[in-house]
Scaffold this active site. Structure first.
Site, PDB file in Angstrom:
ATOM      1  N   CYS A 108      58.877 -32.432 -72.327  1.00  0.00           N
ATOM      2  CA  CYS A 108      59.662 -31.273 -71.838  1.00  0.00           C
ATOM      3  C   CYS A 108      59.549 -30.055 -72.759  1.00  0.00           C
ATOM      4  CB  CYS A 108      61.119 -31.665 -71.656  1.00  0.00           C
ATOM      5  SG  CYS A 108      61.322 -33.006 -70.470  1.00  0.00           S
ATOM      6  N   ASN A 143      65.166 -31.691 -63.515  1.00  0.00           N
ATOM      7  CA  ASN A 143      64.370 -31.546 -64.736  1.00  0.00           C
ATOM      8  C   ASN A 143      62.889 -31.677 -64.369  1.00  0.00           C
ATOM      9  OD1 ASN A 143      63.030 -31.940 -67.149  1.00  0.00           O
ATOM     10  ND2 ASN A 143      64.527 -33.374 -67.994  1.00  0.00           N
ATOM     11  N   HIS A 150      65.591 -25.340 -71.574  1.00  0.00           N
ATOM     12  CA  HIS A 150      65.024 -26.433 -70.792  1.00  0.00           C
ATOM     13  C   HIS A 150      66.096 -26.899 -69.809  1.00  0.00           C
ATOM     14  CE1 HIS A 150      63.193 -29.981 -69.420  1.00  0.00           C
ATOM     15  NE2 HIS A 150      63.892 -30.818 -70.170  1.00  0.00           N
TER      16      HIS A 150
HETATM   17  N1  COA Z   1      74.913 -42.763 -60.189  1.00  0.00           N
HETATM   18  C1  COA Z   1      76.106 -43.390 -60.393  1.00  0.00           C
HETATM   19  N2  COA Z   1      76.389 -44.005 -61.563  1.00  0.00           N
HETATM   20  C2  COA Z   1      75.452 -43.977 -62.537  1.00  0.00           C
HETATM   21  C3  COA Z   1      74.210 -43.344 -62.377  1.00  0.00           C
HETATM   22  C4  COA Z   1      73.969 -42.727 -61.140  1.00  0.00           C
HETATM   23  N3  COA Z   1      72.812 -42.068 -60.880  1.00  0.00           N
HETATM   24  N4  COA Z   1      73.502 -43.478 -63.514  1.00  0.00           N
HETATM   25  C5  COA Z   1      74.257 -44.176 -64.365  1.00  0.00           C
HETATM   26  N5  COA Z   1      75.450 -44.496 -63.781  1.00  0.00           N
HETATM   27  C6  COA Z   1      76.574 -45.217 -64.349  1.00  0.00           C
HETATM   28  C7  COA Z   1      76.198 -46.058 -65.537  1.00  0.00           C
HETATM   29  O1  COA Z   1      75.728 -47.319 -65.097  1.00  0.00           O
HETATM   30  C8  COA Z   1      77.500 -46.153 -66.274  1.00  0.00           C
HETATM   31  O2  COA Z   1      78.312 -47.129 -65.669  1.00  0.00           O
HETATM   32  P1  COA Z   1      79.227 -48.088 -66.588  1.00  0.00           P
HETATM   33  O3  COA Z   1      80.193 -47.171 -67.253  1.00  0.00           O
HETATM   34  O4  COA Z   1      79.835 -48.983 -65.572  1.00  0.00           O
HETATM   35  O5  COA Z   1      78.287 -48.751 -67.544  1.00  0.00           O
HETATM   36  C9  COA Z   1      78.188 -44.809 -66.021  1.00  0.00           C
HETATM   37  O6  COA Z   1      77.511 -44.267 -64.865  1.00  0.00           O
HETATM   38  C10 COA Z   1      78.073 -43.832 -67.167  1.00  0.00           C
HETATM   39  O7  COA Z   1      76.733 -43.813 -67.627  1.00  0.00           O
HETATM   40  P2  COA Z   1      76.306 -42.932 -68.863  1.00  0.00           P
HETATM   41  O8  COA Z   1      74.858 -43.140 -69.115  1.00  0.00           O
HETATM   42  O9  COA Z   1      77.242 -43.124 -70.004  1.00  0.00           O
HETATM   43  O10 COA Z   1      76.573 -41.462 -68.261  1.00  0.00           O
HETATM   44  P3  COA Z   1      76.455 -40.079 -68.963  1.00  0.00           P
HETATM   45  O11 COA Z   1      77.701 -39.322 -68.797  1.00  0.00           O
HETATM   46  O12 COA Z   1      75.869 -40.185 -70.352  1.00  0.00           O
HETATM   47  O13 COA Z   1      75.369 -39.348 -68.056  1.00  0.00           O
HETATM   48  C11 COA Z   1      73.016 -38.822 -68.095  1.00  0.00           C
HETATM   49  C12 COA Z   1      74.083 -39.903 -67.948  1.00  0.00           C
HETATM   50  C13 COA Z   1      71.651 -39.458 -68.026  1.00  0.00           C
HETATM   51  C14 COA Z   1      73.200 -37.814 -66.985  1.00  0.00           C
HETATM   52  C15 COA Z   1      73.225 -38.099 -69.472  1.00  0.00           C
HETATM   53  O14 COA Z   1      73.364 -39.060 -70.493  1.00  0.00           O
HETATM   54  C16 COA Z   1      72.067 -37.207 -69.807  1.00  0.00           C
HETATM   55  O15 COA Z   1      71.815 -36.223 -69.143  1.00  0.00           O
HETATM   56  N6  COA Z   1      71.365 -37.510 -70.915  1.00  0.00           N
HETATM   57  C17 COA Z   1      70.224 -36.721 -71.306  1.00  0.00           C
HETATM   58  C18 COA Z   1      69.040 -37.188 -70.524  1.00  0.00           C
HETATM   59  C19 COA Z   1      67.954 -36.172 -70.486  1.00  0.00           C
HETATM   60  O16 COA Z   1      68.194 -34.992 -70.463  1.00  0.00           O
HETATM   61  N7  COA Z   1      66.710 -36.655 -70.440  1.00  0.00           N
HETATM   62  C20 COA Z   1      65.586 -35.818 -70.322  1.00  0.00           C
HETATM   63  C21 COA Z   1      65.207 -35.335 -71.649  1.00  0.00           C
HETATM   64  S1  COA Z   1      64.040 -34.046 -71.525  1.00  0.00           S
END
Ligand code: COA
Length: 329
Positions: free
Chosen positions: A116, A286, A256
């Protein structure tokens, strides 16, 4: 004295026609529009047609950037394509783009993988090559067909990404517009937090066939979130300090486009109002290396960036790579 001033002479972008909404995704995996939008800010993303390639999207964006710059393929002597989804493992996607555009055989063409942050790495590289005086006009392109490397059964990744391309033409500055500076970084210790674990030389073809594992993205989202906020803030602060530009003097930040909450945190740390940040991730998700040039092109075409403005680009991505750039228009 010193290197010649190099500027972004034109921008262009391309997004595939097909729209995949959060509602559409809720039919594929256990998710909802509410979950995706509240955690990321994404409403929909574009998905390339099955037979549409990264190079075709890159070339479409490049044609628009050339037209915007008032130049033709004959003027280009360097093409860099930043991508993690090349048409083929070899040769470089940039060579396919060269062929599609009809760029001369005297041009240097190569791909660059910084995920990215790829566009900023490519911008830095092209800027240095043009600054040497050995190349005159470069196409710097970020293009991705991420839909081809997603596990459509994994709700933790497939809801985040989309396809598209963005391009800029770099060349000798025509007025006071110019690239002011770039900063690149990487923290290889975190390389496995976001990766495609199979399909490279680590897993030779026969082993991969036997494993039958798909070559798809795996990610530790929560860990990446925290690191991304810190890295983007550091990259922004460093470049502003180095060039003695107070954050308040930035007219537009093109971050980004990964997650609205990450962008919000950066805005808070830099003490900038959120409307100073250009955001289009609600419509594209993204798009990795395409994210900044796609947003940049939309920002310019919508009048959000004007002559004399100073913009800050800031990115993070797999590697973990990160970086920033300051550009005057
Ligand atoms: N729909 C519904 N629930 C989902 C889900 C989806 N698409 N994806 C994950 N969950 C659930 C998980 O299983 C978890 O459930 P649990 O609490 O029962 O275990 C819960 O939602 C919370 O998951 P978590 O990973 O803690 O959520 P979060 O608030 O951290 O959000 C992201 C997840 C991925 C959106 C966030 O962490 C993020 O954006 N991280 C950066 C990733 C990124 O930018 N990557 C690219 C880099 S260039």
């Amino acid at each position: 004295m010193g290197s010649p001033a190099i500027a972004i002479l034109g921008t262009g972008s391309y997004a595939p026609e097909k729209i995949l909404s959060n509602g559409d995704l809720a039919k594929l995996v256990d998710t909802s529009d509410e979950w995706i939008f509240s955690r990321t800010g994404i409403r929909e993303r574009r998905i390339a047609a099955d037979n549409e390639t990264t190079s075709q999207m890159a070339a479409a964006a490049a044609r628009r950037a050339l037209a915007d710059a008032g130049l033709t393929a004959a003027d280009i002597d360097l093409i860099i394509v930043a991508t993690i989804t090349p048409d083929l493992p070899m040769p470089a996607t940039a060579c396919f783009v060269q062929d599609l555009l009809g760029v001369s055989t005297h041009a240097a063409c190569f791909d660059l993988n910084a995920a990215c942050s790829g566009f900023l790495y490519a911008l830095d590289t092209a800027w240095a090559m043009l600054g040497s005086g050995r190349y005159r006009h470069a196409l710097v392109i970020g293009a991705e067909k991420l839909s081809s490397v997603l596990d459509w059964k994994d709700r933790t990744t497939c809801v985040l990404f989309g396809d598209g391309a963005g391009a800029v033409v770099l060349g000798p500055a025509r007025g006071t517009a110019q690239i002011i500076g770039t900063k690149l970084y990487a923290e290889g210790a975190h390389a496995r937090l976001l990766c495609i674990p199979d399909g490279g030389s680590n897993t030779p073809a026969p082993v991969l066939d036997a494993l039958r594992t798909p070559r798809t993205i795996t990610m530790k989202g929560r860990e990446i979130f925290k690191i991304a906020v810190r890295e983007m803030e550091d990259a922004a602060r460093d470049i502003l300090e180095q060039h003695q530009v107070p954050a308040a003097r930035i007219d537009c930040v093109i971050p980004h486009q990964a997650n609205l909450r990450i962008i919000g945190a950066i805005a808070q740390y830099l003490e900038l109002p959120s409307d100073r940040f250009f955001v289009n991730l609600d419509r594209y998700g993204n798009t990795s290396a395409a994210s900044i040039p796609l947003a940049l092109d939309e920002a310019r075409r919508s009048g959000r960036i004007k002559t004399g403005d100073t913009t800050l680009f800031v990115a993070f991505g797999a590697g973990l790579t990160y970086g920033s750039a300051l550009v005057r228009w």
